[in-house]
Design an enzyme around this catalytic site. Structure first.
Site, mmCIF file in Angstrom:
data_model
loop_
_atom_site.group_PDB
_atom_site.id
_atom_site.type_symbol
_atom_site.label_atom_id
_atom_site.label_comp_id
_atom_site.label_asym_id
_atom_site.label_seq_id
_atom_site.Cartn_x
_atom_site.Cartn_y
_atom_site.Cartn_z
ATOM 1 N N ASP A 111 0.851 -1.188 0.000
ATOM 2 C CA ASP A 111 0.000 0.000 0.000
ATOM 3 C C ASP A 111 0.887 1.239 0.000
ATOM 4 O O ASP A 111 2.037 1.188 0.452
ATOM 5 C CB ASP A 111 -0.902 0.016 1.235
ATOM 6 N N ASP A 128 -6.868 -1.260 -4.818
ATOM 7 C CA ASP A 128 -8.000 -1.045 -3.911
ATOM 8 C C ASP A 128 -9.012 -0.067 -4.516
ATOM 9 O O ASP A 128 -10.222 -0.278 -4.418
ATOM 10 C CB ASP A 128 -7.519 -0.488 -2.561
#
Length: 152
Positions: A111, A128
């Site tokens: 991330d 995402d």
């Protein structure tokens, strides 16, 4: 159906490659950038959304891969659903399988988007966002179809 499969495959490949290249940059090339509202900062998520189920870290990749395979088998048996939802399905599989590959490659999902102005938000990645977009498209199509059925 052939044309839809071709378009879905192209979307899947583009999403998957973009996401993996960007994650490689953050994981291996130090692409971190600090900003006043949002930073691009490497983080590893061993769980799922908001790091839930992180205690399942070693098993999540297999659980998620099993879910993806089950989804693929479902679509093979229900081709009409694929025909109707091929774009969000391609987005969902592109982002989802990219995140699953991270678990096998890095031991966690890579991330890097970090919102920190006024409040701190979870760190997330391109995949995402694409998965969320796919869900929004599916919900929109379902809502539209529901309204159409009610008006009949």
């Amino acid at each position: 159906m052939k044309n839809q499969l071709k378009i879905a495959s192209i979307i899947f490949i583009i999403i998957f490659i973009i996401d993996q290249v960007v994650k490689f940059g953050f994981a291996n090339l130090g692409w971190d950038v600090n900003g006043p509202y949002m930073s691009l900062k490497l983080a590893y998520n061993r769980g799922v959304a908001f790091s839930m189920f992180a205690f399942l870290n070693e098993y999540l990749k297999f659980i998620q891969l099993g879910i993806a395979i089950a989804g693929l088998l479902y679509l093979l048996k229900n081709r009409d659903i694929f025909k109707e939802y091929y774009i969000p399905i391609a987005l969902l599989f592109g982002g989802g399988l990219s995140n699953i590959l991270d678990r096998f490659t890095y031991g966690a999902v890579v991330d890097y988007f970090y919102w920190h102005h006024w409040f701190e938000f979870a760190i997330f990645n391109f995949a995402d966002v694409i998965i969320d977009l796919a869900v929004v498209i599916i919900l929109y199509k379902q809502f539209k179809e529901s309204k159409k059925e009610k008006s009949i």
